[in-house]
Scaffold this active site. Structure first.
Site, PDB file in Angstrom:
ATOM      1  N   HIS A 133       9.289  34.600  78.193  1.00  0.00           N
ATOM      2  CA  HIS A 133       7.909  34.164  77.960  1.00  0.00           C
ATOM      3  C   HIS A 133       7.090  34.368  79.232  1.00  0.00           C
ATOM      4  O   HIS A 133       7.605  34.232  80.331  1.00  0.00           O
ATOM      5  CB  HIS A 133       7.878  32.698  77.517  1.00  0.00           C
ATOM      6  CG  HIS A 133       8.100  32.563  76.046  1.00  0.00           C
ATOM      7  ND1 HIS A 133       7.278  31.831  75.226  1.00  0.00           N
ATOM      8  CD2 HIS A 133       9.037  33.120  75.244  1.00  0.00           C
ATOM      9  CE1 HIS A 133       7.716  31.928  73.976  1.00  0.00           C
ATOM     10  NE2 HIS A 133       8.778  32.689  73.962  1.00  0.00           N
TER      11      HIS A 133
ATOM     12  N   HIS B  73      17.256  27.259  77.905  1.00  0.00           N
ATOM     13  CA  HIS B  73      15.855  27.421  78.308  1.00  0.00           C
ATOM     14  C   HIS B  73      15.749  27.336  79.822  1.00  0.00           C
ATOM     15  O   HIS B  73      16.222  26.363  80.420  1.00  0.00           O
ATOM     16  CB  HIS B  73      14.978  26.340  77.661  1.00  0.00           C
ATOM     17  CG  HIS B  73      13.515  26.540  77.953  1.00  0.00           C
ATOM     18  ND1 HIS B  73      12.692  25.556  78.436  1.00  0.00           N
ATOM     19  CD2 HIS B  73      12.733  27.640  77.844  1.00  0.00           C
ATOM     20  CE1 HIS B  73      11.470  26.033  78.594  1.00  0.00           C
ATOM     21  NE2 HIS B  73      11.468  27.295  78.244  1.00  0.00           N
TER      22      HIS B  73
ATOM     23  N   GLU C 125       7.311  37.158  74.919  1.00  0.00           N
ATOM     24  CA  GLU C 125       6.081  36.589  74.375  1.00  0.00           C
ATOM     25  C   GLU C 125       4.954  37.522  74.807  1.00  0.00           C
ATOM     26  O   GLU C 125       4.571  38.409  74.059  1.00  0.00           O
ATOM     27  CB  GLU C 125       5.901  35.168  74.881  1.00  0.00           C
ATOM     28  CG  GLU C 125       4.714  34.465  74.254  1.00  0.00           C
ATOM     29  CD  GLU C 125       4.418  33.153  74.942  1.00  0.00           C
ATOM     30  OE1 GLU C 125       4.075  32.207  74.245  1.00  0.00           O
ATOM     31  OE2 GLU C 125       4.496  33.076  76.185  1.00  0.00           O
TER      32      GLU C 125
ATOM     33  N   GLU D 278      12.706  27.555  82.191  1.00  0.00           N
ATOM     34  CA  GLU D 278      11.302  27.680  82.609  1.00  0.00           C
ATOM     35  C   GLU D 278      11.297  27.698  84.139  1.00  0.00           C
ATOM     36  O   GLU D 278      11.957  26.860  84.763  1.00  0.00           O
ATOM     37  CB  GLU D 278      10.500  26.482  82.074  1.00  0.00           C
ATOM     38  CG  GLU D 278       9.083  26.348  82.615  1.00  0.00           C
ATOM     39  CD  GLU D 278       8.196  27.543  82.282  1.00  0.00           C
ATOM     40  OE1 GLU D 278       7.992  27.828  81.097  1.00  0.00           O
ATOM     41  OE2 GLU D 278       7.711  28.195  83.238  1.00  0.00           O
TER      42      GLU D 278
ATOM     43  N   GLU E 191       1.769  29.079  69.230  1.00  0.00           N
ATOM     44  CA  GLU E 191       1.654  27.793  69.921  1.00  0.00           C
ATOM     45  C   GLU E 191       0.213  27.453  70.310  1.00  0.00           C
ATOM     46  O   GLU E 191      -0.111  26.286  70.497  1.00  0.00           O
ATOM     47  CB  GLU E 191       2.546  27.785  71.160  1.00  0.00           C
ATOM     48  CG  GLU E 191       2.100  28.782  72.231  1.00  0.00           C
ATOM     49  CD  GLU E 191       3.132  28.953  73.353  1.00  0.00           C
ATOM     50  OE1 GLU E 191       4.331  28.786  73.081  1.00  0.00           O
ATOM     51  OE2 GLU E 191       2.727  29.244  74.484  1.00  0.00           O
TER      52      GLU E 191
HETATM   53  C1  NOJ Z   1       5.079  28.367  77.507  1.00  0.00           C
HETATM   54  C2  NOJ Z   1       5.935  28.962  76.465  1.00  0.00           C
HETATM   55  O1  NOJ Z   1       5.263  29.970  75.759  1.00  0.00           O
HETATM   56  C3  NOJ Z   1       6.381  27.861  75.534  1.00  0.00           C
HETATM   57  O2  NOJ Z   1       7.078  28.413  74.454  1.00  0.00           O
HETATM   58  C4  NOJ Z   1       7.192  26.886  76.310  1.00  0.00           C
HETATM   59  O3  NOJ Z   1       7.521  25.811  75.467  1.00  0.00           O
HETATM   60  C5  NOJ Z   1       6.414  26.339  77.498  1.00  0.00           C
HETATM   61  N1  NOJ Z   1       5.872  27.415  78.251  1.00  0.00           N
HETATM   62  C6  NOJ Z   1       7.300  25.515  78.407  1.00  0.00           C
HETATM   63  O4  NOJ Z   1       8.262  26.323  78.997  1.00  0.00           O
END
Ligand code: NOJ
Ligand code: CA
Length: 717
Positions: A483, A413, A502, A415, A508
């Site tokens: 995402h 992951h 996404e 981010e 979510e």
């Molecule tokens: C938004 C993403 O859509 C989600 O899946 C993720 O857990 C969070 N950001 C943190 O990165």
């Protein structure tokens, strides 16, 4: 005879255009016809017809460029070319194994009246389900580096269509859909009220995103989007609510510019898919066909899969991404102070690996494993995450060993919190780290305002960035799930390791906001998924009381609908999103998730209507197994599901997971019934779907003993 005024004006415009045309050319295939016209003023325009009914009225084409020129009229025709193509190609993964690419092409060569003259080509491809066209600036002496300040493409609609739209936001596609007439489009209320979306920038109240799905008064389904968005800004549509004209509106950079180009250059394709059946919109392959073939010669390392994740537990507040609650202080020993709720710890990750290994789930995503989560959100700061530094309780060496011993892939992951510049800086190291520890996939994220500051998620710079990441991932044999990127435009054909994105409002939102109404999943396949697969994260089994943060929150779905989404919401990376302990309570229903695949030989859209219902059957690649998913909106309904897609003469065992007769999404979402029948290709199933409900089905070849033990389904019981 009384002529309706719209028709009359169409006829008059057509008459005017043909009588004043300098040049006109028609191309058709099946029920689709496209007419190109260059009028006496040298203005290019196109029209689209379905069964000779106007879909797009005469619509202008052109640009404003910085080099002091309006490329809009005053053109001369310097040549035309036509060609036909009809080929079948194989997907690396997808909804079908083979895809037919059949079109008629018209290439128009134009030259502007400027000195020096600018040469511009228009390339039209007419398919049996719509039209794609793009602009080409060929190599030429009079134009080298230039800036697009506006693209002037029009899509003039023939009436006040019913429209499924989200606001034209430069940074987000995560809105709820509004269903309205074109004349009613105004995004201000939607943008203002969407406080659950991290970044909202939507300056034009009349701009909407593509894919834009519409239905005309006389029952034609029209979808407008783009294909092969490369080195250009995403196209939104500015809506004229009075005359139903849509104009392309490109996402700008900090200077208001749309794209920095160098000739030769081809823009993305503008696409119009049209049919009198909604199901045809879902099965259209036009966007993929307009993209280039795979750039990767070796694709053997690309493998669709299901994955579990240390993820929903953070979304629902059971654990945290961050290791510490004190970003600025350390304990006496100089180490960060643990908060005791960190999800990505070695023991917990092992629990998910065990769960995946036991249940035919090939991957485990772990979020919150690396440093930076203490203050990652909302600060628009450049340096946030370290993409190679695990938190102290995440033992990457041991977890790599453990996952491999269980034949499970860990999913990385990354981010970025919107700091794309810093990701670019660290990217080489990040991908080397993935290779070193055996990660075969990465999920990226772009929550927050973009850095470089002034850029937007959907502008040219970021469009290039997402693709650079996909290319870097390919070099390292890593599959990508992005995402918060720009919405897809079929580039997964060219970069088949870019498996999913996404770029829409995912499941979510039912955890961290008031959620999405039951119709949401009946709209997404007609809108966002037209460009490519979505990581929607289906499979939530605990429908209420799952979040400590807001106990009243609930899924807007029955449990069976969550199963059906594995079929209706296509993705080659498909999450098994809920916590292992929540699946424990419904082992019988979980069997469907264990069985279902993510890669398909063939797909049949049984019936569909945007905003109401979608019924899809798919056949597993290289296997006789079939799976079926049927979902409905807030209304209960009876789904008629003929199994005519099954091979003739064979008997199958159908396991049906359906809503119990007293189920509904709001008050009784976890009530379901599982039944088995022997079926064949003459079977016509009739299944009741609850409000906000659905049904899922696995259909496997029946054994002799199945046939002896289990009743055959009787049609129209
Ligand atoms: C938004 C993403 O859509 C989600 O899946 C993720 O857990 C969070 N950001 C943190 O990165
Ligand atoms: Ca509806």
């Amino acid at each position: 005879m009384k002529l309706n005024p719209i028709l009359l004006s169409v006829l008059l415009i057509c008459l005017f255009i043909t009588s004043s045309a300098q040049h006109s050319e028609t191309v058709s295939l099946g029920r689709i016809k496209m007419q190109f016209t260059l009028d006496k003023e040298g203005a290019p325009a196109y029209e689209v017809f379905y069964d000779n009914k106007p879909v797009i009225l005469p619509s202008r084409l052109g640009f404003k460029l910085n080099v002091d020129s309006l490329l809009y009229n005053g053109f001369q025709l310097t040549g035309t070319e036509k060609k036909s193509s009809d080929q079948i190609w194989q997907t690396v993964w997808g909804e079908t194994k083979d895809i037919r690419n059949h079109y008629e092409e018209l290439n128009i060569h134009l030259q502007s009246g400027h000195t020096p003259a600018i040469r511009l080509n228009l390339i039209f491809r007419v398919f049996d389900d719509g039209v794609g066209f793009r602009y080409e600036f060929p190599l030429q002496a009079g134009l080298r580096y230039f800036i697009v300040t506006d693209e002037l493409t029009q899509f003039n609609l023939s009436g006040n269509n019913k429209t499924f739209w989200i606001p034209g936001d430069f940074d987000s596609n995560e809105y709820l859909y509004t269903t309205s007439l074109i004349s009613e489009i105004d995004n201000r209320k939607m943008v203002e009220s969407a406080t659950d979306i991290a970044v909202r920038v939507a300056p034009d109240p009349f701009a909407v995103q593509t894919p834009l799905m519409m239905k005309t008064g006389d029952g034609l389904y029209i979808n407008i989007h783009e294909a092969a968005l490369v080195n250009y800004a995403a196209m939104q549509l500015h809506v004229n609510t009075k005359n139903y004209s849509l104009t392309s509106s490109l996402v700008p950079d900090a200077y208001g510019n749309k794209a920095y180009l160098r000739a030769p250059f081809k823009t993305p394709w503008r696409t119009i898919i049209v049919s009198d059946k909604a199901a045809d919109i879902l099965s259209s392959k036009m966007i993929l066909n307009l993209n280039e073939p795979s750039a990767l010669s070796n694709t053997s390392w690309i493998r669709p899969m299901k994955f579990a994740g240390v993820w929903w537990e953070m979304q629902t507040g059971k654990s945290t991404w961050n290791y510490s609650d004190f970003p600025d202080s350390t304990a006496a020993d100089g180490k960060p102070i643990p908060n005791g709720k960190h999800g990505a710890n070695t023991a917990n990750v092992k629990r998910y690996i065990d769960f995946a290994a036991a249940n035919n789930i090939q991957g485990v995503l772990v979020e919150g494993w690396n440093t930076g989560w203490e203050d990652w959100f909302g600060n628009w700061k450049e340096l946030v995450f370290n993409f190679i530094k695990p938190y102290p309780d995440f033992d990457v060496v041991e977890l790599t060993r453990y996952a491999a011993s269980k034949n499970v892939n860990l999913i990385m992951h990354n981010e970025t919190s919107g700091s794309a510049t810093d990701y670019e800086r660290q990217m080489d190291a990040a991908f080397r780290f993935m290779n070193q520890y055996g990660y075969t996939s990465v999920k990226t994220g772009y929550v927050g305002r973009i850095i470089p500051r002034g850029e937007h998620h959907d502008g040219q710079w970021m469009v290039d960035h997402y693709l650079r990441v996909a290319q870097k991932a390919a070099e390292h044999h890593v599959m990508l799930d992005s995402h918060e990127p720009v919405r897809p435009t079929g580039l997964q054909r060219t970069w088949p390791n870019w498996m999913a994105s996404e770029a829409a409002r995912g499941n979510e939102y039912n955890a961290f906001s008031t959620g999405s109404p039951p119709e949401h999943e009946t709209i997404l396949p007609f809108t966002r998924l037209i460009g490519g697969p979505m990581d929607y994260t289906p499979g939530i089994f605990k429908m209420k009381g799952y979040t400590a943060n807001a106990p009243a929150r609930q899924m807007h779905s029955t449990l069976c609908k969550q199963l059906a989404l594995y079929v209706t919401m296509y993705s080659p990376l498909q999450m098994v999103a809920d916590l292992p302990e929540n699946y424990e309570k419904h082992k019988d229903a979980f069997q469907f998730i264990k069985d279902v695949t993510t890669d398909w030989e063939d797909t049949r859209i049984i019936a569909a209507e945007p905003g109401d219902y979608i019924y899809i059957a798919r056949k597993e690649k290289g296997s006789p197994k079939c799976f079926l998913g049927a979902i409905t909106d807030e209304n209960n309904r009876v789904a008629d599901l003929p199994l005519s897609f099954l091979d003739k003469g064979n008997k199958y065992l159908a396991t049906i997971y359906r809503d119990a007769s007293n189920a509904d999404w709001k008050d009784n979402p976890e009530a379901y019934t599982i039944e088995q029948f022997i079926v064949d290709n003459g079977t016509k199933l009739r299944i009741e779907l609850a409000k906000g409900g659905g049904a899922a089905m696995s259909i496997f070849p029946a054994t002799e003993s199945d046939i002896k033990k289990i009743h055959a389904y009787k049609n129209s019981r």
